[in-house]
Enzyme design. Structure first.
Site, PDB file in Angstrom:
ATOM      1  N   LYS A  22      33.834   7.371 -14.614  1.00  0.00           N
ATOM      2  CA  LYS A  22      33.925   8.379 -13.540  1.00  0.00           C
ATOM      3  C   LYS A  22      33.854   7.694 -12.181  1.00  0.00           C
ATOM      4  CE  LYS A  22      29.988  10.544 -12.213  1.00  0.00           C
ATOM      5  NZ  LYS A  22      29.751  10.333 -10.774  1.00  0.00           N
ATOM      6  N   ASN A  23      32.920   6.761 -12.049  1.00  0.00           N
ATOM      7  CA  ASN A  23      32.707   6.143 -10.732  1.00  0.00           C
ATOM      8  C   ASN A  23      33.813   5.167 -10.330  1.00  0.00           C
ATOM      9  OD1 ASN A  23      30.446   7.647 -10.484  1.00  0.00           O
ATOM     10  ND2 ASN A  23      28.976   5.967 -10.622  1.00  0.00           N
ATOM     11  N   CYS A 117      21.345  15.026  -1.141  1.00  0.00           N
ATOM     12  CA  CYS A 117      21.413  15.557  -2.497  1.00  0.00           C
ATOM     13  C   CYS A 117      20.061  15.335  -3.139  1.00  0.00           C
ATOM     14  CB  CYS A 117      22.547  14.962  -3.292  1.00  0.00           C
ATOM     15  SG  CYS A 117      22.196  13.373  -3.958  1.00  0.00           S
ATOM     16  N   ARG A 122      20.890  10.153   1.219  1.00  0.00           N
ATOM     17  CA  ARG A 122      22.247   9.646   1.045  1.00  0.00           C
ATOM     18  C   ARG A 122      23.148   9.819   2.278  1.00  0.00           C
ATOM     19  NH1 ARG A 122      24.160  10.876  -5.012  1.00  0.00           N
ATOM     20  NH2 ARG A 122      25.279   8.943  -4.732  1.00  0.00           N
ATOM     21  N   ASP A 306      21.543   4.100 -12.052  1.00  0.00           N
ATOM     22  CA  ASP A 306      22.109   5.174 -12.872  1.00  0.00           C
ATOM     23  C   ASP A 306      21.648   5.114 -14.334  1.00  0.00           C
ATOM     24  OD1 ASP A 306      23.382   6.282 -10.736  1.00  0.00           O
ATOM     25  OD2 ASP A 306      25.396   5.613 -11.264  1.00  0.00           O
ATOM     26  N   ARG A 398      29.087  17.061 -14.883  1.00  0.00           N
ATOM     27  CA  ARG A 398      29.735  16.345 -13.777  1.00  0.00           C
ATOM     28  C   ARG A 398      30.191  14.957 -14.212  1.00  0.00           C
ATOM     29  NH1 ARG A 398      26.317  15.645  -8.701  1.00  0.00           N
ATOM     30  NH2 ARG A 398      28.161  14.394  -8.326  1.00  0.00           N
TER      31      ARG A 398
HETATM   32  C1  UD1 Z   1      27.344   5.188  -6.040  1.00  0.00           C
HETATM   33  C2  UD1 Z   1      27.512   5.876  -7.377  1.00  0.00           C
HETATM   34  C3  UD1 Z   1      26.157   6.382  -7.875  1.00  0.00           C
HETATM   35  C4  UD1 Z   1      25.150   5.250  -7.904  1.00  0.00           C
HETATM   36  C5  UD1 Z   1      25.091   4.528  -6.563  1.00  0.00           C
HETATM   37  C6  UD1 Z   1      24.216   3.288  -6.598  1.00  0.00           C
HETATM   38  C7  UD1 Z   1      29.732   6.786  -7.276  1.00  0.00           C
HETATM   39  C8  UD1 Z   1      30.601   7.993  -7.171  1.00  0.00           C
HETATM   40  N1  UD1 Z   1      28.424   6.989  -7.232  1.00  0.00           N
HETATM   41  O1  UD1 Z   1      26.861   6.168  -5.114  1.00  0.00           O
HETATM   42  O2  UD1 Z   1      26.340   6.910  -9.196  1.00  0.00           O
HETATM   43  O3  UD1 Z   1      23.862   5.768  -8.206  1.00  0.00           O
HETATM   44  O4  UD1 Z   1      26.414   4.115  -6.167  1.00  0.00           O
HETATM   45  O5  UD1 Z   1      24.644   2.410  -7.578  1.00  0.00           O
HETATM   46  O6  UD1 Z   1      30.221   5.685  -7.457  1.00  0.00           O
HETATM   47  N2  UD1 Z   1      23.212   4.387   2.005  1.00  0.00           N
HETATM   48  C9  UD1 Z   1      22.967   4.469   3.366  1.00  0.00           C
HETATM   49  N3  UD1 Z   1      24.035   4.703   4.202  1.00  0.00           N
HETATM   50  C10 UD1 Z   1      25.306   4.851   3.729  1.00  0.00           C
HETATM   51  C11 UD1 Z   1      25.545   4.754   2.350  1.00  0.00           C
HETATM   52  C12 UD1 Z   1      24.468   4.529   1.511  1.00  0.00           C
HETATM   53  O7  UD1 Z   1      21.823   4.328   3.816  1.00  0.00           O
HETATM   54  O8  UD1 Z   1      26.222   5.048   4.538  1.00  0.00           O
HETATM   55  C13 UD1 Z   1      22.069   4.155   1.086  1.00  0.00           C
HETATM   56  C14 UD1 Z   1      21.885   5.289   0.074  1.00  0.00           C
HETATM   57  O9  UD1 Z   1      21.102   6.330   0.631  1.00  0.00           O
HETATM   58  C15 UD1 Z   1      21.186   4.567  -1.049  1.00  0.00           C
HETATM   59  C16 UD1 Z   1      21.826   3.172  -1.016  1.00  0.00           C
HETATM   60  O10 UD1 Z   1      22.395   3.027   0.288  1.00  0.00           O
HETATM   61  O11 UD1 Z   1      19.821   4.465  -0.791  1.00  0.00           O
HETATM   62  C17 UD1 Z   1      22.906   2.938  -2.046  1.00  0.00           C
HETATM   63  O12 UD1 Z   1      23.851   3.996  -1.993  1.00  0.00           O
HETATM   64  P1  UD1 Z   1      25.391   3.761  -2.345  1.00  0.00           P
HETATM   65  O13 UD1 Z   1      25.525   2.439  -3.010  1.00  0.00           O
HETATM   66  O14 UD1 Z   1      26.208   4.043  -1.147  1.00  0.00           O
HETATM   67  O15 UD1 Z   1      25.627   4.920  -3.404  1.00  0.00           O
HETATM   68  P2  UD1 Z   1      26.892   5.857  -3.543  1.00  0.00           P
HETATM   69  O16 UD1 Z   1      28.132   5.134  -3.225  1.00  0.00           O
HETATM   70  O17 UD1 Z   1      26.616   7.154  -2.871  1.00  0.00           O
END
Ligand code: UD1
Length: 417
Positions: A22-23, A117, A122, A306, A398
């Protein structure tokens, strides 16, 4: 509202075919905005994918799904909207991934802020940080990100202050059509990102990776007939490996690449699980005595957040006090109160959960709070005495394709009502 009923303590045996990731599918679907026509294979038909397809349809992409083959054909219209509305981004954060492709291709995009969320706040500051460095002018107004680059984006050297999967993906997508070269440092290098890169290469992009550094030479492509097979879902595979470690006489996990699961396999072996590795499959069977372990969630190639909730269930059956430190998200222990209601002995101090094992779990009515928490409750239900009812399984839908079918095939007693 649908629920899952599970009668626990059934020994599992059989074969489980792992679906596509999915990711990996989500950013690749967003990337299809950059192509004329794309055919994707091995796409898991789960709720998040349908939400992304709805968003692409709203934007103007023509979509055909071939269910039996898990194939999706996407054709880009000339007429498109550069808008991702709130109603389609609020239920799935990955909707924000259309920002990079729309901006780089059409010079503007308006995308709803995804908001927080259950598992944490996030934010998307890192996504916007990268786009700004590529020359985008960004305003936040009325809950929307409005980005503009009327003269196109320009390649830049960008060092992420912290590692983010989504921000790395959005930056890669935006750099695809930027003038000149972009160098991204301190990137996420999850296998799903490598799959996105291999897709972008098929679209004509020149990309080189070295450690956490990615160099992209931007160029819009006119290549037609692009075919891409999505990689397997390593989180789904990890979940079933844990089910096998808890209950299996012999389970075979197929359609995978065990090299991608190196870390998870190492942990399971360390805990004493019997595991045999083959080229595209893993045989797993329950061990009589599981050992305690200490884990900390980290970006790939570290232990994935995850799989934190699912490993916690395995730890409830290990001898001694196991520990998990959650380093990625600030609120990702919501499964703990539900597991406690089933008899698990777990204490939380700051970012660390202490799991006292082994403990007997008893069936109960429990509530799913997010995708991975839901599946951890299913695993707990499979090892518990009596009957477990998992509520709010829309979270599960999901991201897990045919979960109860796959488990039933391995003789689990599980049904959806
Ligand atoms: C993706 C995955 C999710 C997984 C996560 C971490 C998808 C669709 N989802 O989520 O399943 O749990 O990676 O492996 O691929 N952060 C910030 N600012 C930002 C972006 C992120 O502070 O602009 C922080 C987040 O709050 C979190 C950390 O960085 O604490 C990691 O998040 P991120 O790697 O971005 O996760 P996602 O891409 O949302």
């Amino acid at each position: 509202m649908q629920k899952l009923l599970i009668k626990g303590k059934k020994e599992l045996s059989g074969t489980i075919l792992i679906s596509g990731s999915k990711n990996a599918s989500l950013p690749i679907l967003a990337a299809s905005l950059l192509a004329k026509e794309v055919k994707l294979h091995n796409v898991p038909l789960v709720k998040d994918i349908f939400t992304m397809l709805e968003l692409l349809k709203f934007i103007g992409v023509k979509i055909k799904i071939k269910n039996n083959k898990r194939s999706i054909i996407l054709k880009n219209n000339k007429k498109i909207k550069t808008l991702a509305p709130y109603k389609l981004v609020k239920t799935m954060r990955a909707g924000v991934l259309v920002l990079g492709p729309l901006l780089t291709k059409y010079g503007k995009a308006k995308v709803s802020l995804p908001g927080g969320c259950a598992i944490g706040t996030r934010p998307v500051d890192l996504h916007l940080f990268a786009l700004k460095q590529l020359g985008a002018k960004i305003k936040i107004k009325d809950g929307y990100i409005s980005a503009e680059a009327p003269n196109g984006l320009v390649g830049a050297n960008i060092k992420f202050p912290s590692i983010s999967v989504g921000a790395t993906e959005n930056a890669l997508l935006a750099a695809f059509n930027a003038k000149g070269n972009t160098i991204l440092s301190n990137c996420a290098i999850e296998p799903e990102i490598l799959d996105l890169i291999s897709f972008l290469k098929k679209l004509g992009s020149k990309i080189k990776i070295s450690g956490r550094k990615i160099k992209i030479s931007g160029k819009m492509s006119s290549i037609k007939n692009i075919n891409h097979k999505i990689i397997f879902d390593r989180i789904e595979a990890g979940t079933y490996l844990i089910a096998g470690s808890l209950l299996s006489k012999k389970i075979v996990i197929k359609q995978i690449n065990p090299k991608v699961l190196k870390y998870e396999i190492k942990i399971l072996k360390k805990m004493g699980v019997k595991i045999s590795i083959f080229k595209n499959s893993i045989f797993i069977s329950k061990s009589k005595k599981l050992k305690k372990i200490y884990l900390t969630t980290k970006p790939f190639p570290g232990f994935p957040t995850d799989l934190q909730a699912q490993f916690m269930v395995l730890m409830t059956q290990a001898n001694g006090i196991s520990k998990i430190k959650e380093n990625i998200f600030e609120n990702r222990f919501m499964h703990v109160p539900e597991l406690r209601r089933m008899g698990a002995k777990i204490k939380i101090k700051n970012k660390t959960a202490f799991i006292f094992g082994p403990s007997k779990l008893n069936g109960a009515e429990v509530m799913a709070t997010d995708l991975r928490a839901s599946v951890s409750l299913v695993l707990a239900g499979l090892i518990a005495n009596n009957r477990t009812v998992v509520n709010r399984i829309y979270h599960l839908d999901r991201g897990y394709e045919s979960l109860e079918k796959k488990l039933k095939k391995c003789k689990a007693e599980i049904k959806r009502i």
